[in-house]
Design a protein around this motif. Structure first.
Motif, PDB file in Angstrom:
ATOM      1  N   ASP A   6       0.841  -1.193   0.000  1.00 29.18           N
ATOM      2  CA  ASP A   6       0.000   0.000   0.000  1.00 29.18           C
ATOM      3  C   ASP A   6       0.879   1.246   0.000  1.00 29.18           C
ATOM      4  N   PRO A   7       0.726   2.157  -0.948  1.00 29.26           N
ATOM      5  CA  PRO A   7       1.582   3.357  -0.981  1.00 29.26           C
ATOM      6  C   PRO A   7       1.417   4.214   0.252  1.00 29.26           C
ATOM      7  N   ARG A   8       0.260   4.146   0.925  1.00 26.31           N
ATOM      8  CA  ARG A   8       0.069   4.944   2.132  1.00 26.31           C
ATOM      9  C   ARG A   8       1.009   4.484   3.247  1.00 26.31           C
ATOM     10  N   ALA A   9       1.249   3.170   3.317  1.00 27.95           N
ATOM     11  CA  ALA A   9       2.145   2.659   4.343  1.00 27.95           C
ATOM     12  C   ALA A   9       3.565   3.140   4.113  1.00 27.95           C
ATOM     13  N   ALA A  10       3.976   3.232   2.836  1.00 32.92           N
ATOM     14  CA  ALA A  10       5.321   3.703   2.520  1.00 32.92           C
ATOM     15  C   ALA A  10       5.492   5.176   2.891  1.00 32.92           C
ATOM     16  N   ARG A  11       4.425   5.962   2.739  1.00 34.58           N
ATOM     17  CA  ARG A  11       4.521   7.379   3.064  1.00 34.58           C
ATOM     18  C   ARG A  11       4.548   7.625   4.554  1.00 34.58           C
ATOM     19  N   GLY A  12       4.046   6.703   5.335  1.00 34.31           N
ATOM     20  CA  GLY A  12       4.022   6.873   6.771  1.00 34.31           C
ATOM     21  C   GLY A  12       2.602   7.017   7.283  1.00 34.31           C
ATOM     22  N   LEU A  13       2.482   7.622   8.434  1.00 34.20           N
ATOM     23  CA  LEU A  13       1.191   7.784   9.098  1.00 34.20           C
ATOM     24  C   LEU A  13       0.606   9.146   8.757  1.00 34.20           C
ATOM     25  N   ARG A  14      -0.661   9.140   8.376  1.00 32.20           N
ATOM     26  CA  ARG A  14      -1.313  10.397   8.022  1.00 32.20           C
ATOM     27  C   ARG A  14      -1.573  11.216   9.281  1.00 32.20           C
ATOM     28  N   ARG A  15      -0.985  12.406   9.333  1.00 34.64           N
ATOM     29  CA  ARG A  15      -1.144  13.272  10.498  1.00 34.64           C
ATOM     30  C   ARG A  15      -2.064  14.457  10.206  1.00 34.64           C
ATOM     31  N   PHE A  16      -1.931  15.029   9.009  1.00 33.23           N
ATOM     32  CA  PHE A  16      -2.752  16.180   8.632  1.00 33.23           C
ATOM     33  C   PHE A  16      -3.311  15.973   7.230  1.00 33.23           C
ATOM     34  N   THR A  17      -4.507  16.493   7.012  1.00 32.25           N
ATOM     35  CA  THR A  17      -5.099  16.464   5.682  1.00 32.25           C
ATOM     36  C   THR A  17      -4.550  17.625   4.856  1.00 32.25           C
ATOM     37  N   ARG A  18      -4.865  17.611   3.565  1.00 26.86           N
ATOM     38  CA  ARG A  18      -4.411  18.708   2.703  1.00 26.86           C
ATOM     39  C   ARG A  18      -4.992  20.042   3.154  1.00 26.86           C
ATOM     40  N   ALA A 176      10.367  23.916  15.921  1.00 25.03           N
ATOM     41  CA  ALA A 176      10.064  23.208  14.674  1.00 25.03           C
ATOM     42  C   ALA A 176      11.346  22.863  13.921  1.00 25.03           C
ATOM     43  N   ALA A 177      12.325  23.767  13.989  1.00 25.25           N
ATOM     44  CA  ALA A 177      13.592  23.525  13.297  1.00 25.25           C
ATOM     45  C   ALA A 177      14.348  22.347  13.890  1.00 25.25           C
ATOM     46  N   GLN A 178      14.074  22.017  15.152  1.00 30.99           N
ATOM     47  CA  GLN A 178      14.758  20.899  15.801  1.00 30.99           C
ATOM     48  C   GLN A 178      14.144  19.551  15.444  1.00 30.99           C
ATOM     49  N   ASP A 179      12.995  19.568  14.771  1.00 32.90           N
ATOM     50  CA  ASP A 179      12.272  18.314  14.508  1.00 32.90           C
ATOM     51  C   ASP A 179      11.891  18.227  13.028  1.00 32.90           C
ATOM     52  N   PRO A 180      12.774  17.686  12.197  1.00 32.96           N
ATOM     53  CA  PRO A 180      12.481  17.607  10.760  1.00 32.96           C
ATOM     54  C   PRO A 180      11.278  16.730  10.428  1.00 32.96           C
ATOM     55  N   ASP A 181      11.006  15.718  11.252  1.00 32.94           N
ATOM     56  CA  ASP A 181       9.857  14.850  10.978  1.00 32.94           C
ATOM     57  C   ASP A 181       8.548  15.581  11.235  1.00 32.94           C
ATOM     58  N   ALA A 182       8.528  16.455  12.237  1.00 35.48           N
ATOM     59  CA  ALA A 182       7.337  17.268  12.470  1.00 35.48           C
ATOM     60  C   ALA A 182       7.119  18.238  11.310  1.00 35.48           C
ATOM     61  N   ARG A 183       8.199  18.811  10.798  1.00 36.01           N
ATOM     62  CA  ARG A 183       8.082  19.713   9.640  1.00 36.01           C
ATOM     63  C   ARG A 183       7.595  18.954   8.413  1.00 36.01           C
ATOM     64  N   ARG A 184       8.062  17.736   8.267  1.00 35.30           N
ATOM     65  CA  ARG A 184       7.596  16.912   7.154  1.00 35.30           C
ATOM     66  C   ARG A 184       6.099  16.677   7.252  1.00 35.30           C
ATOM     67  N   GLY A 185       5.618  16.461   8.484  1.00 37.31           N
ATOM     68  CA  GLY A 185       4.187  16.256   8.677  1.00 37.31           C
ATOM     69  C   GLY A 185       3.377  17.464   8.255  1.00 37.31           C
ATOM     70  N   LEU A 186       3.878  18.664   8.532  1.00 34.66           N
ATOM     71  CA  LEU A 186       3.169  19.878   8.128  1.00 34.66           C
ATOM     72  C   LEU A 186       3.282  20.119   6.625  1.00 34.66           C
ATOM     73  N   ARG A 187       4.383  19.659   6.041  1.00 34.72           N
ATOM     74  CA  ARG A 187       4.592  19.896   4.614  1.00 34.72           C
ATOM     75  C   ARG A 187       3.852  18.884   3.752  1.00 34.72           C
ATOM     76  N   THR A 188       3.894  17.611   4.139  1.00 28.57           N
ATOM     77  CA  THR A 188       3.317  16.561   3.303  1.00 28.57           C
ATOM     78  C   THR A 188       2.051  15.952   3.892  1.00 28.57           C
ATOM     79  N   GLY A 189       1.846  16.130   5.201  1.00 30.10           N
ATOM     80  CA  GLY A 189       0.705  15.510   5.859  1.00 30.10           C
ATOM     81  C   GLY A 189       1.028  14.164   6.481  1.00 30.10           C
ATOM     82  N   TYR A 190       2.222  13.617   6.244  1.00 34.60           N
ATOM     83  CA  TYR A 190       2.592  12.292   6.741  1.00 34.60           C
ATOM     84  C   TYR A 190       3.824  12.365   7.641  1.00 34.60           C
ATOM     85  N   VAL A 191       3.862  11.487   8.640  1.00 28.20           N
ATOM     86  CA  VAL A 191       5.009  11.381   9.543  1.00 28.20           C
ATOM     87  C   VAL A 191       5.406   9.915   9.659  1.00 28.20           C
TER      88      VAL A 191
END
Length: 224
Positions: A6-18, A176-191
């Motif tokens: 499933d491509p969703r599993a590869a992207r990670g966990l959905r944290r935010f919608t578009r 936010a700068a200390q946590d790139p994965d959190a920034r990724r969640g805001l940018r892509t919606g996935y963590v």
């Protein structure tokens, strides 16, 4: 036959919608314009570089008025309303998070749901500050709406609250700068799932955000 991954599993966990990522990005840009134009109005060196004070004032006023618009539009999204509700509620583990942070001067990820107490406090402060700054800004924008003493008080409150808000934004950006994965969640919606388990173990994602049956969920037993 093995089912395809499933491509969703590869992207990670959905944290935010578009919608949520769009709201955050829009508010961030509008607030950035407010901060820059406000600084250009009060810092002489920056004012000399920018010039065109009347235009700067106009951009500052309209960007400030438009800040709530993305939030109001986002309320049409059920996911956005749900996360707004989470940000507005404190639980016992949130108070423990605050206590640990004050004593040890560090975060305590094991006490966090989808949003930790620091994020909730920042959100509450931001909403309150924006409402006060909008009200005082309107009185400054339309001086005939109130007597002189009100306008003088509005200017004082607006200016000092703006400085306090700028400091809060700086802290928000720093963390936010200390946590790139959190920034990724805001940018892509996935963590990454490991990040969710480590930083927000009390967060239980909704069913639409879960991977298909048969794949590990990394869920924990209790949701605030």
């Amino acid at each position: 036959m093995t089912p395809p991954p499933d491509p969703r599993a590869a992207r990670g966990l959905r944290r935010f919608t578009r919608t949520e990522t769009w709201v955050h990005r829009s508010v961030a840009w509008l607030m950035g314009v407010c901060v820059f134009t406000g600084a250009a109005l009060y810092v002489p060196q920056l004012a000399e570089i920018v010039g065109r004070r009347r235009l700067v004032v106009t951009v500052h006023e309209w960007s400030g008025i438009l800040v709530p618009v993305p939030v109001l539009l986002g309320l049409a999204s059920r996911a956005f309303r749900a996360d707004a509700g989470r940000l507005g509620r404190f639980f016992p583990h949130d108070w423990r998070w605050v206590g640990v942070a004050l004593r040890r001067r560090r975060r305590e990820p094991s006490l966090a749901g989808k949003f930790n107490a620091g994020q909730k406090l920042y959100a509450a402060f931001s909403v309150g500050a924006l409402l006060v700054m909008a009200g005082t800004g309107v009185l400054m924008w339309f001086p005939r709406l109130a007597p002189l003493v009100w306008r003088t008080g509005s200017t004082f409150v607006h200016d000092w609250l703006a400085l306090l808000f700028a400091a809060a934004i700086t802290g928000h950006v720093y963390f936010a700068a200390q946590d790139p994965d959190a920034r990724r969640g805001l940018r892509t919606g996935y963590v990454p799932r490991w990040w969710a388990r480590a930083e927000h173990p009390l967060w239980q994602p909704e069913e639409p955000h879960d991977p298909p049956a048969g794949q590990p969920t990394g869920r924990h037993s209790r949701t605030p």
